[in-house]
Design an enzyme around this catalytic site. Structure first.
Site, short mmCIF file in Angstrom:
data_model
loop_
_atom_site.label_atom_id
_atom_site.label_comp_id
_atom_site.label_asym_id
_atom_site.label_seq_id
_atom_site.Cartn_x
_atom_site.Cartn_y
_atom_site.Cartn_z
N GLY A 105 59.24 38.91 25.51
CA GLY A 105 59.11 38.12 24.56
C GLY A 105 60.12 36.94 24.53
O GLY A 105 60.60 36.62 25.46
N CYS A 106 60.52 36.24 23.20
CA CYS A 106 61.31 35.09 23.33
C CYS A 106 62.65 35.54 23.79
O CYS A 106 63.26 36.73 23.46
CB CYS A 106 61.43 34.82 21.93
SG CYS A 106 62.76 33.50 21.63
N PHE A 107 63.03 34.63 24.67
CA PHE A 107 64.36 34.99 25.14
C PHE A 107 65.57 35.08 24.64
O PHE A 107 66.56 35.46 24.79
CB PHE A 107 64.53 34.20 26.83
CG PHE A 107 64.08 32.99 26.67
CD1 PHE A 107 64.42 31.99 25.64
CD2 PHE A 107 63.94 32.44 27.94
CE1 PHE A 107 64.13 30.62 25.54
CE2 PHE A 107 63.57 30.88 28.06
CZ PHE A 107 63.75 30.05 26.77
#
Length: 242
Positions: A62-64
């Site tokens: 997902g979002c880093f």
């Protein structure tokens, strides 16, 4: 993530008032609290420590922002860089990756000391804290193949350990539905833009961070206390956001 995405609260909603925002945060904390009771076993197969004091791993979950933030608090980790993996060098920039058509996933490159933390321990953090491995091509509010759950093994040992762990967790029904995490060929890792690095540390009051990512740090501390370090390791050469 840019400020046009769901990670930035719309101005109109912020104007509604602190009461609604507080309720949202409270609901999110309740959801995370409910998951705190679920603990997954450590991998039965792991990579021996050996004599090297430096190794790397590449994960996508997902979002880093949040994945980087979690692993920066893992004991034995020496650096975590946000970036892109799975596609070509020519398309490894945020705006292009955000189209979902590059083959890239938002990823993190973790440098760690194998004498202090094992690859298997990193996998345990990845599956239990850093993201939800049962969500296909999305994580929470973020949708698209660039947010997929993936592991990019850097050698045969990492591939074998990761594959065995996924099989172990699925057989144990560690999650209510099967894990969708894929083991993908490693084609390269490309560092993301500087404004993405250490975003959680530099922007703790950002609405997206407060709702989606800060609870993960509490997760790590309470679920895997032996793996937790209070002070995060930061990416060298990146200035705090102002």
């Amino acid at each position: 993530m840019n400020t046009n995405k769901p990670k930035s609260a719309p101005l109109g909603k912020l104007a509604i008032g602190a009461l609604i925002l507080t309720s949202v945060f409270a609901w999110q904390r309740m959801a995370y609290s409910a998951e705190e009771a679920v603990s997954i076993a450590a991998p039965k197969m792991d990579i021996p420590a050996g004599s090297s004091h430096s190794a790397q791993a590449v994960f996508s979950g997902g979002c880093f922002w949040g994945v980087q933030g979690v692993f920066e608090h893992v004991r034995g980790v020496t650096q975590v860089v946000s970036g892109y993996s799975g596609g070509a060098a020519s398309t490894a920039d945020y705006e292009t990756v955000s189209t979902g058509e590059t083959g890239h996933a938002e990823s993190v490159q973790i440098t760690y000391d194998p004498t202090k933390v094992s690859y298997g321990q990193l996998l345990q953090v990845f599956f239990s804290v850093a993201h939800n491995p049962t969500e296909l091509n999305y994580q929470g509010p973020d949708h698209g193949s660039q947010y997929r759950s993936a592991i990019f093994p850097l050698n045969d040992q990492q591939r074998q350990v990761a594959a065995a762990y996924i099989e172990q967790l699925n057989k144990a029904h560690a999650f209510s539905v099967p894990i969708v995490t894929k083991l993908e060929p490693f084609k390269g890792f490309y560092r993301a833009e500087d404004y993405h690095q250490d975003f959680l540390v530099h922007n703790p009051d950002h609405p997206y961070i407060r709702i989606n990512d800060l609870p993960k740090i509490q997760y790590l501390q309470h679920l895997l206390p032996a793996d937790y370090q209070q002070n995060p390791v930061l990416v060298a050469g990146v200035s705090p956001q102002v």
